[in-house]
Design a protein around this motif. Structure first.
Motif, mmCIF file in Angstrom:
data_model
loop_
_atom_site.group_PDB
_atom_site.id
_atom_site.type_symbol
_atom_site.label_atom_id
_atom_site.label_comp_id
_atom_site.label_asym_id
_atom_site.label_seq_id
_atom_site.Cartn_x
_atom_site.Cartn_y
_atom_site.Cartn_z
ATOM 1 N N SER A 32 0.831 -1.204 0.000
ATOM 2 C CA SER A 32 0.000 0.000 0.000
ATOM 3 C C SER A 32 0.870 1.261 0.000
ATOM 4 N N TYR A 33 2.025 1.202 0.661
ATOM 5 C CA TYR A 33 2.952 2.346 0.636
ATOM 6 C C TYR A 33 3.389 2.638 -0.803
ATOM 7 N N MET A 34 3.794 1.600 -1.504
ATOM 8 C CA MET A 34 4.258 1.796 -2.883
ATOM 9 C C MET A 34 3.124 2.245 -3.803
ATOM 10 N N ALA A 35 1.909 1.745 -3.564
ATOM 11 C CA ALA A 35 0.774 2.174 -4.380
ATOM 12 C C ALA A 35 0.519 3.665 -4.200
ATOM 13 N N GLY A 36 0.526 4.130 -2.956
ATOM 14 C CA GLY A 36 0.322 5.546 -2.695
ATOM 15 C C GLY A 36 1.402 6.410 -3.308
ATOM 16 N N ALA A 37 2.657 5.950 -3.218
ATOM 17 C CA ALA A 37 3.779 6.722 -3.751
ATOM 18 C C ALA A 37 3.712 6.827 -5.270
ATOM 19 N N ILE A 38 3.412 5.708 -5.940
ATOM 20 C CA ILE A 38 3.373 5.701 -7.407
ATOM 21 C C ILE A 38 2.193 6.517 -7.929
ATOM 22 N N LEU A 39 1.021 6.348 -7.296
ATOM 23 C CA LEU A 39 -0.142 7.108 -7.763
ATOM 24 C C LEU A 39 0.075 8.609 -7.557
ATOM 25 N N ALA A 40 0.727 8.979 -6.472
ATOM 26 C CA ALA A 40 1.024 10.385 -6.223
ATOM 27 C C ALA A 40 1.961 10.940 -7.291
ATOM 28 N N LEU A 41 2.959 10.157 -7.677
ATOM 29 C CA LEU A 41 3.882 10.609 -8.719
ATOM 30 C C LEU A 41 3.156 10.770 -10.050
ATOM 31 N N ALA A 42 2.198 9.870 -10.318
ATOM 32 C CA ALA A 42 1.403 9.998 -11.540
ATOM 33 C C ALA A 42 0.544 11.258 -11.507
ATOM 34 N N PHE A 109 -4.947 2.176 4.304
ATOM 35 C CA PHE A 109 -5.044 3.632 4.438
ATOM 36 C C PHE A 109 -3.717 4.203 4.936
ATOM 37 N N VAL A 110 -3.170 3.609 5.980
ATOM 38 C CA VAL A 110 -1.901 4.100 6.546
ATOM 39 C C VAL A 110 -0.781 4.008 5.515
ATOM 40 N N GLY A 111 -0.694 2.868 4.833
ATOM 41 C CA GLY A 111 0.361 2.697 3.839
ATOM 42 C C GLY A 111 0.223 3.662 2.679
ATOM 43 N N ASN A 112 -0.987 3.807 2.149
ATOM 44 C CA ASN A 112 -1.225 4.759 1.057
ATOM 45 C C ASN A 112 -0.856 6.176 1.463
ATOM 46 N N PHE A 113 -1.261 6.565 2.673
ATOM 47 C CA PHE A 113 -0.994 7.930 3.125
ATOM 48 C C PHE A 113 0.510 8.162 3.274
ATOM 49 N N ALA A 114 1.214 7.188 3.850
ATOM 50 C CA ALA A 114 2.664 7.329 4.026
ATOM 51 C C ALA A 114 3.369 7.431 2.678
ATOM 52 N N GLY A 115 2.943 6.613 1.713
ATOM 53 C CA GLY A 115 3.567 6.664 0.392
ATOM 54 C C GLY A 115 3.294 7.973 -0.326
ATOM 55 N N ALA A 116 2.039 8.429 -0.281
ATOM 56 C CA ALA A 116 1.683 9.689 -0.929
ATOM 57 C C ALA A 116 2.410 10.862 -0.274
ATOM 58 N N HIS A 209 -10.530 11.373 -5.475
ATOM 59 C CA HIS A 209 -9.892 10.098 -5.141
ATOM 60 C C HIS A 209 -9.109 10.273 -3.845
ATOM 61 N N SER A 210 -9.434 9.485 -2.840
ATOM 62 C CA SER A 210 -8.850 9.676 -1.515
ATOM 63 C C SER A 210 -7.329 9.564 -1.516
ATOM 64 N N VAL A 211 -6.766 8.669 -2.323
ATOM 65 C CA VAL A 211 -5.308 8.487 -2.308
ATOM 66 C C VAL A 211 -4.610 9.589 -3.096
ATOM 67 N N VAL A 212 -5.158 9.976 -4.237
ATOM 68 C CA VAL A 212 -4.597 11.123 -4.969
ATOM 69 C C VAL A 212 -4.601 12.358 -4.073
ATOM 70 N N ASN A 213 -5.677 12.517 -3.301
ATOM 71 C CA ASN A 213 -5.777 13.685 -2.421
ATOM 72 C C ASN A 213 -4.794 13.628 -1.258
ATOM 73 N N MET A 214 -4.358 12.414 -0.889
ATOM 74 C CA MET A 214 -3.324 12.283 0.139
ATOM 75 C C MET A 214 -2.011 12.896 -0.317
ATOM 76 N N PHE A 215 -1.871 13.071 -1.630
ATOM 77 C CA PHE A 215 -0.708 13.756 -2.189
ATOM 78 C C PHE A 215 -0.979 15.232 -2.434
ATOM 79 N N LEU A 216 -2.094 15.529 -3.121
ATOM 80 C CA LEU A 216 -2.344 16.894 -3.569
ATOM 81 C C LEU A 216 -2.463 17.888 -2.423
ATOM 82 N N PHE A 217 -3.094 17.484 -1.328
ATOM 83 C CA PHE A 217 -3.343 18.443 -0.253
ATOM 84 C C PHE A 217 -2.149 18.631 0.669
ATOM 85 N N PRO A 218 -1.456 17.571 1.105
ATOM 86 C CA PRO A 218 -0.221 17.808 1.864
ATOM 87 C C PRO A 218 0.824 18.612 1.095
ATOM 88 N N ILE A 219 1.010 18.314 -0.203
ATOM 89 C CA ILE A 219 1.997 19.097 -0.952
ATOM 90 C C ILE A 219 1.497 20.521 -1.143
#
Length: 275
Positions: A32-42, A109-116, A209-219
């Motif tokens: 889940s960490y890697m999924a969050g990180a890759i989707l955020a980069l996309a 959820f935790v893994g996705n958030f950490a990766g994003a 998308h909850s995981v995309v937003n884990m990237f967009l809003f913190p950044i």
């Protein structure tokens, strides 16, 4: 493209849900960490394309590259487990209890958030030369997204919250269709094509998308966006998570399970005999 019939990929969905519950804590968090990180980069890639070319459509067309990569690598998104794991529970698969399902959702959820969040920090460094220079054009656009999709909803009160929730529902209707798309074919091109189409649709339509937003809003916060962590959680992440859960489970998981696994009895056909 070695198409798999709905009856067969419906069983694959249930099998996948059971396997995710059975996965170790370590592997669940890593995947889940890697999924969050890759989707955020996309997502960063898509925004960069949209800003530099002036074409949001082109950004949407190319965004699914991240989704396809992470699923082909066997990584997990919260939006996907929202759809797959409940089917294994409904099907009364061994070891799949309500508690086990909630545990899986929590870990993903935790893994996705950490990766994003990791990707958000890395991209913030890129956009600002290590926080030593002004935010570039792409960074400014990302900060604007965070503000518009938190404070922008809040300005409309209940109507804004309803709109946010519905966008979350619509998002995971499409994203979970993409997750299922990977099971519709046994060939690599077939999987990619089936995943690509619904993901492109959700991104271009501006669904949440909850995981995309884990990237967009913190950044966005890192780059000086004019909103708060509270704005992000209340006016985006929490309603988006709930909308994603409802959309993926209702419009994809339950519909496929109901008609292709628990299929209704066939009607008795009466043939009129000509006299």
């Amino acid at each position: 493209m070695t198409y798999v019939t709905p009856k067969d990929f419906a069983v694959r969905m249930i099998d996948a849900g059971q396997s995710k519950v059975a996965m170790s804590t370590r592997d669940t968090l890593i995947r889940s960490y890697m999924a969050g990180a890759i989707l955020a980069l996309a997502a960063a890639f898509a925004v960069t394309i949209s800003v530099q070319t002036g074409s949001p459509l082109l950004g949407a067309v190319l965004f699914p590259v991240g989704f396809c990569m992470l699923y082909l690598l066997g990584f997990d998104l919260l939006t996907g487990v929202f759809t797959l794991v409940p089917l294994a529970w409904l099907d009364k698969r061994a070891g799949v209890s309500l508690g086990a399902m909630l545990r899986n959702w929590g870990l993903v959820f935790v893994g996705n958030f950490a990766g994003a969040l990791t990707t958000a920090l890395l991209m913030a460094i890129v956009f600002t030369y290590g926080f030593s220079a002004d935010v570039n054009e792409v960074g400014q656009a990302i900060g604007g997204i965070g503000e518009g999709r938190t404070v922008g909803y809040a300005e409309h009160g209940f109507a804004g919250m309803l709109t946010l929730f519905v966008r979350g529902v619509l998002c995971n209707w499409m994203v979970s269709t993409g997750v299922v798309g990977a099971m519709m074919s046994d060939s690599l091109p077939g999987k990619v094509i089936a995943m690509w189409m619904p993901i492109m649709l959700f991104f271009y339509m501006g669904f949440e998308h909850s995981v995309v937003n884990m990237f967009l809003f913190p950044i966005g916060l890192m780059l000086g966006g004019d909103f708060t962590i509270g704005d992000y959680l209340i006016w985006n992440e929490i309603p988006t998570v709930l909308g994603n859960l409802v959309g993926g489970l209702t419009f994809v998981g339950l519909m496929i399970y109901t008609t292709h696994v628990k299929t209704g009895p066939l009607r008795e056909l009466r043939v009129k005999v000509k006299q």
